[in-house]
Design a protein around this motif. Structure first.
Motif, PDB file in Angstrom:
ATOM      1  N   VAL A 110       5.180 -10.666  -5.270  1.00 30.72           N
ATOM      2  CA  VAL A 110       4.429  -9.833  -5.568  1.00 30.72           C
ATOM      3  C   VAL A 110       4.470  -8.036  -5.082  1.00 30.72           C
ATOM      4  CG1 VAL A 110       2.434  -9.129  -5.792  1.00 30.72           C
ATOM      5  CG2 VAL A 110       2.780 -11.013  -6.212  1.00 30.72           C
ATOM      6  N   ASP A 111       4.814  -8.116  -3.848  1.00 32.29           N
ATOM      7  CA  ASP A 111       5.268  -7.345  -2.706  1.00 32.29           C
ATOM      8  C   ASP A 111       6.298  -5.995  -3.472  1.00 32.29           C
ATOM      9  OD1 ASP A 111       2.492  -7.876  -1.341  1.00 32.29           O
ATOM     10  OD2 ASP A 111       4.047  -7.284   0.415  1.00 32.29           O
ATOM     11  N   MET A 112       6.590  -7.033  -3.639  1.00 33.38           N
ATOM     12  CA  MET A 112       8.885  -5.922  -4.446  1.00 33.38           C
ATOM     13  C   MET A 112       7.956  -5.336  -5.559  1.00 33.38           C
ATOM     14  SD  MET A 112      11.588  -8.756  -3.088  1.00 33.38           S
ATOM     15  CE  MET A 112      12.397  -7.712  -4.127  1.00 33.38           C
ATOM     16  N   ALA A 113       7.668  -6.301  -5.926  1.00 32.93           N
ATOM     17  CA  ALA A 113       7.467  -6.536  -7.771  1.00 32.93           C
ATOM     18  C   ALA A 113       6.527  -5.458  -7.559  1.00 32.93           C
ATOM     19  CB  ALA A 113       6.959  -7.026  -8.795  1.00 32.93           C
ATOM     20  N   LEU A 114       5.674  -4.593  -6.597  1.00 27.70           N
ATOM     21  CA  LEU A 114       4.769  -3.360  -7.123  1.00 27.70           C
ATOM     22  C   LEU A 114       4.968  -2.586  -6.448  1.00 27.70           C
ATOM     23  CD1 LEU A 114       1.121  -5.268  -5.782  1.00 27.70           C
ATOM     24  CD2 LEU A 114       1.743  -4.664  -8.466  1.00 27.70           C
ATOM     25  N   ASP A 115       6.200  -2.490  -5.555  1.00 24.98           N
ATOM     26  CA  ASP A 115       6.751  -1.336  -5.458  1.00 24.98           C
ATOM     27  C   ASP A 115       7.795  -0.759  -6.268  1.00 24.98           C
ATOM     28  OD1 ASP A 115       7.777   0.350  -2.970  1.00 24.98           O
ATOM     29  OD2 ASP A 115       9.922  -0.166  -3.940  1.00 24.98           O
TER      30      ASP A 115
END
Length: 141
Positions: A110-115
């Motif tokens: 999720v952190d990667m996706a939001l970035d």
């Protein structure tokens, strides 16, 4: 040649190309780091929002066929990211739930996706970003 038809201006084509491109580019990022495929990520993402979900619910929600969802679930279970359960009230269904390991992986993706989303939307002005989201939601409604 069809008169009055320009594929490069045809909205269903453009939306499909954009969606596919975004999925493939994001998928390459989390796939490299976690070894997760696009169908597996879609199952994980859905489970992160809804606990104890059936395979049927997932394939209806994420626009994938039942076989892809089932295969993804089998691979995710083998990796220890989800568990499959057969509910007592309906033995025809298979309910999926994230494990603690699965929850940790989802949090990192999720952190990667939001970035990734921030980088994608940065191509638009802030007001355009709001309009883009609003229009997408309207068209999907």
């Amino acid at each position: 040649m069809t008169i009055g038809f320009d594929l490069d201006e045809f909205v269903p084509y453009l939306v499909n190309v954009l969606g596919t491109r975004l999925s493939v580019e994001l998928g390459a990022e989390y796939g490299e780091r976690f070894g997760i495929s696009i169908p597996e990520w879609r199952v994980l993402a859905h489970l992160s929002q809804n606990d104890h979900v059936s395979v049927r619910e997932i394939y209806r929600r994420v626009e994938m066929d039942k076989v892809k969802v089932s295969r993804a679930a089998t691979r995710l279970e083998a990796a220890g990211l989800i568990v499959k359960e057969i509910p007592d009230d309906d033995r025809r269904l298979v309910a999926l739930t994230l494990t603690a390991k699965g929850q940790n992986v989802v949090a990192e993706i999720v952190d990667m996706a939001l970035d990734f989303e921030r980088r994608f939307l940065a191509k638009l002005e802030p007001s355009e970003q709001e309009t883009f989201r609003r229009l997408l939601k309207r068209m999907l409604a």
